[in-house]
Design a protein around this motif. Sequence first.
Motif, PDB file in Angstrom:
ATOM      1  N   ILE A   3       0.858  -1.181   0.000  1.00  0.00           N
ATOM      2  CA  ILE A   3       0.000   0.000   0.000  1.00  0.00           C
ATOM      3  C   ILE A   3       0.896   1.233   0.000  1.00  0.00           C
ATOM      4  O   ILE A   3       1.686   1.427   0.917  1.00  0.00           O
ATOM      5  CB  ILE A   3      -0.932   0.010   1.216  1.00  0.00           C
ATOM      6  CG1 ILE A   3      -1.836  -1.220   1.208  1.00  0.00           C
ATOM      7  CG2 ILE A   3      -1.776   1.275   1.231  1.00  0.00           C
ATOM      8  CD1 ILE A   3      -2.650  -1.390   2.475  1.00  0.00           C
ATOM      9  N   LYS A   4       0.763   2.066  -1.015  1.00  0.00           N
ATOM     10  CA  LYS A   4       1.592   3.263  -1.137  1.00  0.00           C
ATOM     11  C   LYS A   4       0.965   4.465  -0.442  1.00  0.00           C
ATOM     12  O   LYS A   4       1.656   5.325   0.058  1.00  0.00           O
ATOM     13  CB  LYS A   4       1.827   3.606  -2.613  1.00  0.00           C
ATOM     14  CG  LYS A   4       2.478   2.510  -3.404  1.00  0.00           C
ATOM     15  CD  LYS A   4       3.891   2.283  -2.942  1.00  0.00           C
ATOM     16  CE  LYS A   4       4.535   1.209  -3.797  1.00  0.00           C
ATOM     17  NZ  LYS A   4       5.851   0.872  -3.371  1.00  0.00           N
ATOM     18  N   ASN A   5      -0.356   4.551  -0.444  1.00  0.00           N
ATOM     19  CA  ASN A   5      -1.047   5.688   0.167  1.00  0.00           C
ATOM     20  C   ASN A   5      -2.126   5.139   1.099  1.00  0.00           C
ATOM     21  O   ASN A   5      -3.208   4.748   0.656  1.00  0.00           O
ATOM     22  CB  ASN A   5      -1.650   6.589  -0.908  1.00  0.00           C
ATOM     23  CG  ASN A   5      -2.094   7.917  -0.348  1.00  0.00           C
ATOM     24  OD1 ASN A   5      -2.358   8.030   0.835  1.00  0.00           O
ATOM     25  ND2 ASN A   5      -2.170   8.914  -1.208  1.00  0.00           N
ATOM     26  N   ILE A   6      -1.833   5.097   2.378  1.00  0.00           N
ATOM     27  CA  ILE A   6      -2.718   4.476   3.362  1.00  0.00           C
ATOM     28  C   ILE A   6      -4.021   5.255   3.544  1.00  0.00           C
ATOM     29  O   ILE A   6      -5.065   4.671   3.799  1.00  0.00           O
ATOM     30  CB  ILE A   6      -1.979   4.273   4.700  1.00  0.00           C
ATOM     31  CG1 ILE A   6      -2.715   3.292   5.592  1.00  0.00           C
ATOM     32  CG2 ILE A   6      -1.777   5.565   5.418  1.00  0.00           C
ATOM     33  CD1 ILE A   6      -2.477   1.880   5.233  1.00  0.00           C
ATOM     34  N   SER A  74      -4.602   3.199  -4.444  1.00  0.00           N
ATOM     35  CA  SER A  74      -3.705   3.313  -3.289  1.00  0.00           C
ATOM     36  C   SER A  74      -2.487   2.399  -3.431  1.00  0.00           C
ATOM     37  O   SER A  74      -1.493   2.597  -2.741  1.00  0.00           O
ATOM     38  CB  SER A  74      -4.453   2.997  -1.996  1.00  0.00           C
ATOM     39  OG  SER A  74      -4.779   1.629  -1.923  1.00  0.00           O
ATOM     40  N   PHE A  75      -2.562   1.414  -4.313  1.00  0.00           N
ATOM     41  CA  PHE A  75      -1.432   0.520  -4.530  1.00  0.00           C
ATOM     42  C   PHE A  75      -0.459   1.053  -5.582  1.00  0.00           C
ATOM     43  O   PHE A  75       0.649   0.543  -5.706  1.00  0.00           O
ATOM     44  CB  PHE A  75      -1.918  -0.868  -4.956  1.00  0.00           C
ATOM     45  CG  PHE A  75      -2.591  -1.627  -3.859  1.00  0.00           C
ATOM     46  CD1 PHE A  75      -1.844  -2.180  -2.839  1.00  0.00           C
ATOM     47  CD2 PHE A  75      -3.960  -1.778  -3.839  1.00  0.00           C
ATOM     48  CE1 PHE A  75      -2.456  -2.888  -1.814  1.00  0.00           C
ATOM     49  CE2 PHE A  75      -4.587  -2.475  -2.829  1.00  0.00           C
ATOM     50  CZ  PHE A  75      -3.832  -3.036  -1.803  1.00  0.00           C
ATOM     51  N   LEU A  76      -0.864   2.069  -6.334  1.00  0.00           N
ATOM     52  CA  LEU A  76      -0.018   2.579  -7.403  1.00  0.00           C
ATOM     53  C   LEU A  76       0.987   3.593  -6.867  1.00  0.00           C
ATOM     54  O   LEU A  76       0.643   4.487  -6.098  1.00  0.00           O
ATOM     55  CB  LEU A  76      -0.859   3.219  -8.496  1.00  0.00           C
ATOM     56  CG  LEU A  76      -1.863   2.296  -9.189  1.00  0.00           C
ATOM     57  CD1 LEU A  76      -2.702   3.092 -10.168  1.00  0.00           C
ATOM     58  CD2 LEU A  76      -1.150   1.165  -9.888  1.00  0.00           C
ATOM     59  N   LYS A  77       2.224   3.491  -7.270  1.00  0.00           N
ATOM     60  CA  LYS A  77       3.259   4.419  -6.820  1.00  0.00           C
ATOM     61  C   LYS A  77       3.051   5.811  -7.397  1.00  0.00           C
ATOM     62  O   LYS A  77       3.394   6.807  -6.780  1.00  0.00           O
ATOM     63  CB  LYS A  77       4.642   3.897  -7.199  1.00  0.00           C
ATOM     64  CG  LYS A  77       5.767   4.726  -6.659  1.00  0.00           C
ATOM     65  CD  LYS A  77       7.068   3.973  -6.758  1.00  0.00           C
ATOM     66  CE  LYS A  77       8.207   4.769  -6.204  1.00  0.00           C
ATOM     67  NZ  LYS A  77       8.180   4.939  -4.772  1.00  0.00           N
ATOM     68  N   ARG A  78       2.459   5.883  -8.567  1.00  0.00           N
ATOM     69  CA  ARG A  78       2.267   7.164  -9.243  1.00  0.00           C
ATOM     70  C   ARG A  78       1.381   8.108  -8.429  1.00  0.00           C
ATOM     71  O   ARG A  78       1.522   9.309  -8.481  1.00  0.00           O
ATOM     72  CB  ARG A  78       1.644   6.920 -10.615  1.00  0.00           C
ATOM     73  CG  ARG A  78       1.571   8.145 -11.474  1.00  0.00           C
ATOM     74  CD  ARG A  78       1.123   7.780 -12.848  1.00  0.00           C
ATOM     75  NE  ARG A  78      -0.314   7.537 -12.814  1.00  0.00           N
ATOM     76  CZ  ARG A  78      -1.026   7.161 -13.846  1.00  0.00           C
ATOM     77  NH1 ARG A  78      -0.457   6.941 -14.992  1.00  0.00           N
ATOM     78  NH2 ARG A  78      -2.317   6.978 -13.744  1.00  0.00           N
ATOM     79  N   GLU A  80       1.261   8.252  -5.117  1.00  0.00           N
ATOM     80  CA  GLU A  80       1.768   8.350  -3.754  1.00  0.00           C
ATOM     81  C   GLU A  80       1.769   9.787  -3.241  1.00  0.00           C
ATOM     82  O   GLU A  80       1.401  10.069  -2.110  1.00  0.00           O
ATOM     83  CB  GLU A  80       3.181   7.770  -3.699  1.00  0.00           C
ATOM     84  CG  GLU A  80       3.747   7.719  -2.317  1.00  0.00           C
ATOM     85  CD  GLU A  80       5.089   7.026  -2.296  1.00  0.00           C
ATOM     86  OE1 GLU A  80       5.743   7.084  -1.243  1.00  0.00           O
ATOM     87  OE2 GLU A  80       5.489   6.438  -3.313  1.00  0.00           O
ATOM     88  N   ASN A  81       2.177  10.737  -4.069  1.00  0.00           N
ATOM     89  CA  ASN A  81       2.243  12.134  -3.659  1.00  0.00           C
ATOM     90  C   ASN A  81       1.158  12.966  -4.311  1.00  0.00           C
ATOM     91  O   ASN A  81       1.265  14.176  -4.414  1.00  0.00           O
ATOM     92  CB  ASN A  81       3.612  12.717  -4.007  1.00  0.00           C
ATOM     93  CG  ASN A  81       4.710  12.034  -3.227  1.00  0.00           C
ATOM     94  OD1 ASN A  81       4.507  11.651  -2.089  1.00  0.00           O
ATOM     95  ND2 ASN A  81       5.862  11.848  -3.863  1.00  0.00           N
ATOM     96  N   GLY A  82       0.098  12.357  -4.757  1.00  0.00           N
ATOM     97  CA  GLY A  82      -0.995  13.078  -5.408  1.00  0.00           C
ATOM     98  C   GLY A  82      -0.875  12.976  -6.913  1.00  0.00           C
ATOM     99  O   GLY A  82       0.108  12.516  -7.466  1.00  0.00           O
ATOM    100  N   ILE A  83      -1.911  13.431  -7.585  1.00  0.00           N
ATOM    101  CA  ILE A  83      -1.939  13.399  -9.047  1.00  0.00           C
ATOM    102  C   ILE A  83      -1.161  14.588  -9.566  1.00  0.00           C
ATOM    103  O   ILE A  83      -1.379  15.726  -9.184  1.00  0.00           O
ATOM    104  CB  ILE A  83      -3.384  13.405  -9.557  1.00  0.00           C
ATOM    105  CG1 ILE A  83      -4.113  12.164  -9.051  1.00  0.00           C
ATOM    106  CG2 ILE A  83      -3.411  13.465 -11.080  1.00  0.00           C
ATOM    107  CD1 ILE A  83      -5.561  12.135  -9.387  1.00  0.00           C
ATOM    108  N   ARG A  84      -0.239  14.347 -10.493  1.00  0.00           N
ATOM    109  CA  ARG A  84       0.596  15.429 -11.029  1.00  0.00           C
ATOM    110  C   ARG A  84       0.123  15.825 -12.388  1.00  0.00           C
ATOM    111  O   ARG A  84      -0.319  15.175 -13.189  1.00  0.00           O
ATOM    112  CB  ARG A  84       2.030  14.985 -11.114  1.00  0.00           C
ATOM    113  CG  ARG A  84       2.577  14.716  -9.744  1.00  0.00           C
ATOM    114  CD  ARG A  84       4.015  14.290  -9.857  1.00  0.00           C
ATOM    115  NE  ARG A  84       4.410  13.872  -8.530  1.00  0.00           N
ATOM    116  CZ  ARG A  84       5.509  13.273  -8.272  1.00  0.00           C
ATOM    117  NH1 ARG A  84       6.366  12.993  -9.222  1.00  0.00           N
ATOM    118  NH2 ARG A  84       5.818  12.921  -7.068  1.00  0.00           N
TER     119      ARG A  84
END
Length: 84
Positions: A3-6, A74-78, A80-84
């Motif tokens: 899980i990249k984004n809990i 939430s499993f995608l690394k892309r 992790e810090n929000g949508i760019r």
Amino acid sequence: MEIKNITIFFIGITVLILGILVIIFDYPQIQYFEKMSFQNIMDEKDREMHQRLIIEISVGGIMTIAGSIMIFSSFLKRFENGIR
């Protein structure tokens, strides 16, 4: 899988559970009104209730789909810090 984004994961789980509960509790009521409409014993109040239940179960389906998408994202690394 990790899980990249809990936060998105827990929000997705909550939305998914709420959507499933709406579907589970509204489906028997819709079946009851469908049976009544088949027997032609519905009045105007019952028809309005049936329409509201159809809208509510549609919203429950949308919530279920949205929760599933949030859990998957939430499993995608892309994301992790929000949508760019």
